[in-house]
Design a protein around this motif. Structure first.
Motif, mmCIF file in Angstrom:
data_model
loop_
_atom_site.group_PDB
_atom_site.id
_atom_site.type_symbol
_atom_site.label_atom_id
_atom_site.label_comp_id
_atom_site.label_asym_id
_atom_site.label_seq_id
_atom_site.Cartn_x
_atom_site.Cartn_y
_atom_site.Cartn_z
ATOM 1 N N LEU A 1 0.832 -1.197 0.000
ATOM 2 C CA LEU A 1 0.000 0.000 0.000
ATOM 3 C C LEU A 1 0.873 1.256 0.000
ATOM 4 N N THR A 2 1.963 1.212 0.761
ATOM 5 C CA THR A 2 2.875 2.351 0.826
ATOM 6 C C THR A 2 3.439 2.664 -0.556
ATOM 7 N N GLU A 3 3.820 1.595 -1.256
ATOM 8 C CA GLU A 3 4.363 1.780 -2.605
ATOM 9 C C GLU A 3 3.292 2.364 -3.531
ATOM 10 N N ALA A 4 2.057 1.860 -3.389
ATOM 11 C CA ALA A 4 0.953 2.330 -4.232
ATOM 12 C C ALA A 4 0.688 3.821 -3.992
ATOM 13 N N ILE A 5 0.657 4.214 -2.724
ATOM 14 C CA ILE A 5 0.411 5.624 -2.401
ATOM 15 C C ILE A 5 1.574 6.477 -2.887
ATOM 16 N N GLY A 6 2.792 5.952 -2.761
ATOM 17 C CA GLY A 6 3.977 6.657 -3.261
ATOM 18 C C GLY A 6 3.876 6.945 -4.753
ATOM 19 N N LEU A 7 3.376 5.976 -5.497
ATOM 20 C CA LEU A 7 3.227 6.153 -6.944
ATOM 21 C C LEU A 7 2.227 7.265 -7.244
ATOM 22 N N LEU A 8 1.139 7.302 -6.463
ATOM 23 C CA LEU A 8 0.124 8.337 -6.675
ATOM 24 C C LEU A 8 0.654 9.710 -6.260
ATOM 25 N N HIS A 9 1.555 9.693 -5.283
ATOM 26 C CA HIS A 9 2.029 10.939 -4.684
ATOM 27 C C HIS A 9 3.046 11.660 -5.577
ATOM 28 N N THR A 10 3.717 10.926 -6.442
ATOM 29 C CA THR A 10 4.724 11.573 -7.293
ATOM 30 C C THR A 10 4.064 12.682 -8.103
ATOM 31 N N THR A 11 4.699 13.811 -8.148
ATOM 32 C CA THR A 11 4.083 15.006 -8.735
ATOM 33 C C THR A 11 3.720 14.805 -10.198
ATOM 34 N N GLU A 12 4.517 14.055 -10.903
ATOM 35 C CA GLU A 12 4.262 13.922 -12.342
ATOM 36 C C GLU A 12 2.931 13.207 -12.606
ATOM 37 N N SER A 13 2.469 12.464 -11.614
ATOM 38 C CA SER A 13 1.221 11.751 -11.846
ATOM 39 C C SER A 13 0.105 12.285 -10.945
ATOM 40 N N ALA A 14 0.220 13.511 -10.514
ATOM 41 C CA ALA A 14 -0.805 14.073 -9.629
ATOM 42 C C ALA A 14 -2.069 14.428 -10.411
ATOM 43 N N GLY A 15 -3.100 14.782 -9.663
ATOM 44 C CA GLY A 15 -4.351 15.215 -10.292
ATOM 45 C C GLY A 15 -5.077 14.054 -10.925
ATOM 46 N N ASP A 16 -5.704 14.308 -12.034
ATOM 47 C CA ASP A 16 -6.493 13.279 -12.701
ATOM 48 C C ASP A 16 -5.636 12.354 -13.555
ATOM 49 N N GLN A 17 -4.314 12.514 -13.454
ATOM 50 C CA GLN A 17 -3.448 11.754 -14.355
ATOM 51 C C GLN A 17 -3.326 10.295 -13.950
ATOM 52 N N ALA A 18 -3.556 10.020 -12.678
ATOM 53 C CA ALA A 18 -3.385 8.651 -12.199
ATOM 54 C C ALA A 18 -4.709 8.078 -11.729
ATOM 55 N N LYS A 19 -4.934 6.798 -11.982
ATOM 56 C CA LYS A 19 -6.145 6.128 -11.504
ATOM 57 C C LYS A 19 -5.760 4.815 -10.842
ATOM 58 N N VAL A 20 -6.493 4.516 -9.793
ATOM 59 C CA VAL A 20 -6.310 3.241 -9.108
ATOM 60 C C VAL A 20 -7.217 2.207 -9.767
ATOM 61 N N LEU A 21 -6.647 1.055 -10.073
ATOM 62 C CA LEU A 21 -7.405 -0.026 -10.700
ATOM 63 C C LEU A 21 -7.634 -1.143 -9.692
ATOM 64 N N ALA A 22 -8.911 -1.382 -9.369
ATOM 65 C CA ALA A 22 -9.241 -2.520 -8.493
ATOM 66 C C ALA A 22 -9.947 -3.559 -9.368
ATOM 67 N N GLY A 23 -11.266 -3.627 -9.314
ATOM 68 C CA GLY A 23 -11.983 -4.590 -10.152
ATOM 69 C C GLY A 23 -11.985 -4.201 -11.626
ATOM 70 N N GLY A 24 -11.970 -2.901 -11.880
ATOM 71 C CA GLY A 24 -11.873 -2.420 -13.263
ATOM 72 C C GLY A 24 -13.145 -2.540 -14.077
ATOM 73 N N GLN A 25 -14.260 -2.909 -13.444
ATOM 74 C CA GLN A 25 -15.462 -3.173 -14.238
ATOM 75 C C GLN A 25 -16.180 -1.901 -14.676
ATOM 76 N N SER A 26 -15.793 -0.764 -14.115
ATOM 77 C CA SER A 26 -16.269 0.520 -14.627
ATOM 78 C C SER A 26 -15.109 1.275 -15.278
ATOM 79 N N LEU A 27 -13.930 1.226 -14.658
ATOM 80 C CA LEU A 27 -12.795 1.998 -15.161
ATOM 81 C C LEU A 27 -12.327 1.520 -16.539
ATOM 82 N N VAL A 28 -12.210 0.204 -16.714
ATOM 83 C CA VAL A 28 -11.708 -0.283 -18.006
ATOM 84 C C VAL A 28 -12.665 0.080 -19.152
ATOM 85 N N PRO A 29 -13.985 -0.130 -19.000
ATOM 86 C CA PRO A 29 -14.881 0.341 -20.059
ATOM 87 C C PRO A 29 -14.767 1.839 -20.323
ATOM 88 N N LEU A 30 -14.634 2.639 -19.276
ATOM 89 C CA LEU A 30 -14.501 4.093 -19.467
ATOM 90 C C LEU A 30 -13.231 4.422 -20.242
#
Lengths: 196, 296
Positions: free
Chosen positions: B14-43
């Motif tokens: 989890l720490t690594e995952a949050i670290g990835l989101l926290h990096t400035t280059e991927s801030a804002g809407d640039q990064a998305k967390v993928l869990a089940g993906g049943q809405s995100l992947v279609p979008l």
């Protein structure tokens, strides 16, 4: 698998394509593939492995034609990234039959006329396999419930349900060592032993 | 259809995952967390979403649980799938509203992948779980670089497809508070076919003691721009016995709270009527159960 990209010059140099190496098992065979993260599992199966029994119907997570099993669970392969298959076990319709024998589900679909155009059939059979693996004695209602994520535009589902119940009878008979021709000429087979 | 190109990371902690989101280059809407993906992947396939970075949390250990604390608090981890909840012995015996909703989420194949927490994060106005968790007075636990915080479910969804998470936070758990009495209620969903979005969905979550309602939550799916908490309807029930008059009053208040729009799924009038019908149905059932409890 070879993927060819448009060369857009500076905009997206070919070297920027982020490839990842994954290892997975499909129909019992271990494979290694290099995939771009945005490749969908359905495309890895169809194009990378040439297993075209997995059909892409709606491409929008509605129809279930692309259903495969991932670690034994029915999953829409158009809605899972190929990279996510890393370390997992996949079963497609090609994994059902042996060289000499159809799987009871395939035989059931033939016996009970469970298909017309056949496009939805592979997905139907894999959803049905996941059901029968978990519940060898499904009622008709159980079958309808388990297949409710798979759309068929031809049959009206009646014979698909019969086909799955036929296969359940056959698998149970084989499991009991009787090995006879179950449900033949009966056709209903529905819910007789009601355990679920 | 393909998603547009993205960078993919599958962290192991989890720490690594949050670290990835926290990096400035991927801030804002640039990064998305993928869990089940049943809405995100279609979008992403439809190019409604085109994140630059996907942080796949499916390899994170210890998030696939749902369990009850000794005091009755129910916790659902970020990787607990709808199917886990559908087949849950815990929910079947302790949480009727969640147990009723789980089998009505999407279709069986989607339920094998999709997650409750992901559904809350997706914040679709037609998402079923948001109504259930709001009716139950639940909350979402978010974890970021600075630690954990709890966000009440009715404040978690900030608009259609918008939630209260900071760009470097991950929703790790949904929490349902312990019942104040005997839990009752359910979830009813009108849909044109399995897997379609709700035309109307109603979640009713009650706690009763000796036939009297000690706490009531009612929330509505698909009849507004986001999940609607029918607060007044819930308040009308609190401290009351579920008589026909009280039920009628609450159903009327819930129907008033609905903000349906006429569309291909039905007219606004029809949807409002269905809210009233579903609330009446769920409360009548709960009333009969409470009556049986009192008689016992």
């Amino acid at each position: 698998m070879t993927t060819v990209y448009d060369d857009r010059g500076e905009q997206a140099a070919a070297t920027d394509v982020p490839l990842r190496r994954i290892a997975f098992t499909i129909n019992g065979a271990r494979k290694i593939a290099e995939v771009e993260p945005r490749l969908l599992l359905a495309h890895l199966i169809r194009r990378g492995l040439g297993l075209t029994g997995t059909h892409l119907g709606c491409d929008t997570t509605n129809c279930g034609a692309c259903t495969v099993l991932v670690d034994g669970k029915a999953v829409k392969s158009c809605t899972m990234l190929a990279v996510q298959a890393d370390g997992h076990e996949i079963t497609t319709v090609e994994g059902l039959a042996t060289a000499s024998e159809l799987h009871p589900l395939q035989e059931g679909f033939r016996q009970e006329h469970g298909l017309q155009c056949g496009f939805c059939t592979p997905g139907m059979m894999l959803s049905a396999k996941a059901l029968l693996d978990a519940n060898p004695s499904p009622t008709e209602e159980d079958v309808r419930w388990a297949l409710s994520g798979n759309l068929c535009r031809c049959t009206g589902y009646q014979n698909i349900v019969k086909s799955v119940l036929w296969a359940a009878d056959k698998l149970r008979a084989a499991g009991n060592g009787a090995g006879g021709e179950p449900g033949a000429g009966d056709g209903s087979g529905a819910g007789e032993d009601g355990s679920s | 259809m393909y998603p547009s190109r993205f960078r993919y990371e599958a962290p192991r902690s989890l720490t690594e995952a949050i670290g990835l989101l926290h990096t400035t280059e991927s801030a804002g809407d640039q990064a998305k967390v993928l869990a089940g993906g049943q809405s995100l992947v279609p979008l992403m396939k439809l190019r409604f979403a085109a994140p630059e970075l996907i942080v796949d949390i499916n390899n994170l250990p210890g998030l696939d649980y749902h369990r009850a604390d000794p005091d009755g608090t129910i916790r659902v981890g970020a990787l607990c799938r709808h199917a886990d909840l559908e087949h849950s012995a815990l929910l079947a015996s302790t949480q009727p509203t969640m147990a009723a909703a789980a089998p009505l989420i999407a279709d069986p194949i989607v339920r094998n992948r999709g997650t409750l927490v992901g559904s809350l994060c997706h914040a679709d106005p037609q998402g079923d779980w948001a109504s259930v968790v709001v009716a139950l007075g639940g909350s979402v636990v978010a974890q970021g670089p600075g630690g954990r915080r709890s966000i009440p479910a009715d404040a978690f969804v900030t608009g259609p497809f918008e939630n209260a998470l900071a760009p470097d936070e991950i929703a790790v758990e949904a929490v349902i508070p312990p019942p104040q009495g005997v839990p009752a209620g359910g979830y009813l969903k009108l849909e044109r076919r399995v897997g379609d979005f709700a035309t109307v969905g109603v979640a009713v979550a009650l706690d009763t003691a000796g036939g009297t309602v000690t706490r009531a939550g009612i929330a509505l799916t698909g009849v507004g721009g986001s999940t609607i908490a029918a607060t007044e309807a819930g308040q009308a029930l609190t401290g009351k016995v579920l008589t026909a008059e009280i039920i009628e009053q609450a159903a009327g208040l819930a129907a008033q709270a609905a903000r349906p729009r006429t569309d291909h799924r039905g007219s606004a009038e029809y949807k409002r009527h269905m809210v009233r019908t579903f609330v009446t149905r769920l409360l009548t059932r709960a009333g009969q159960a409470a009556e049986a409890e009192r008689a016992a």
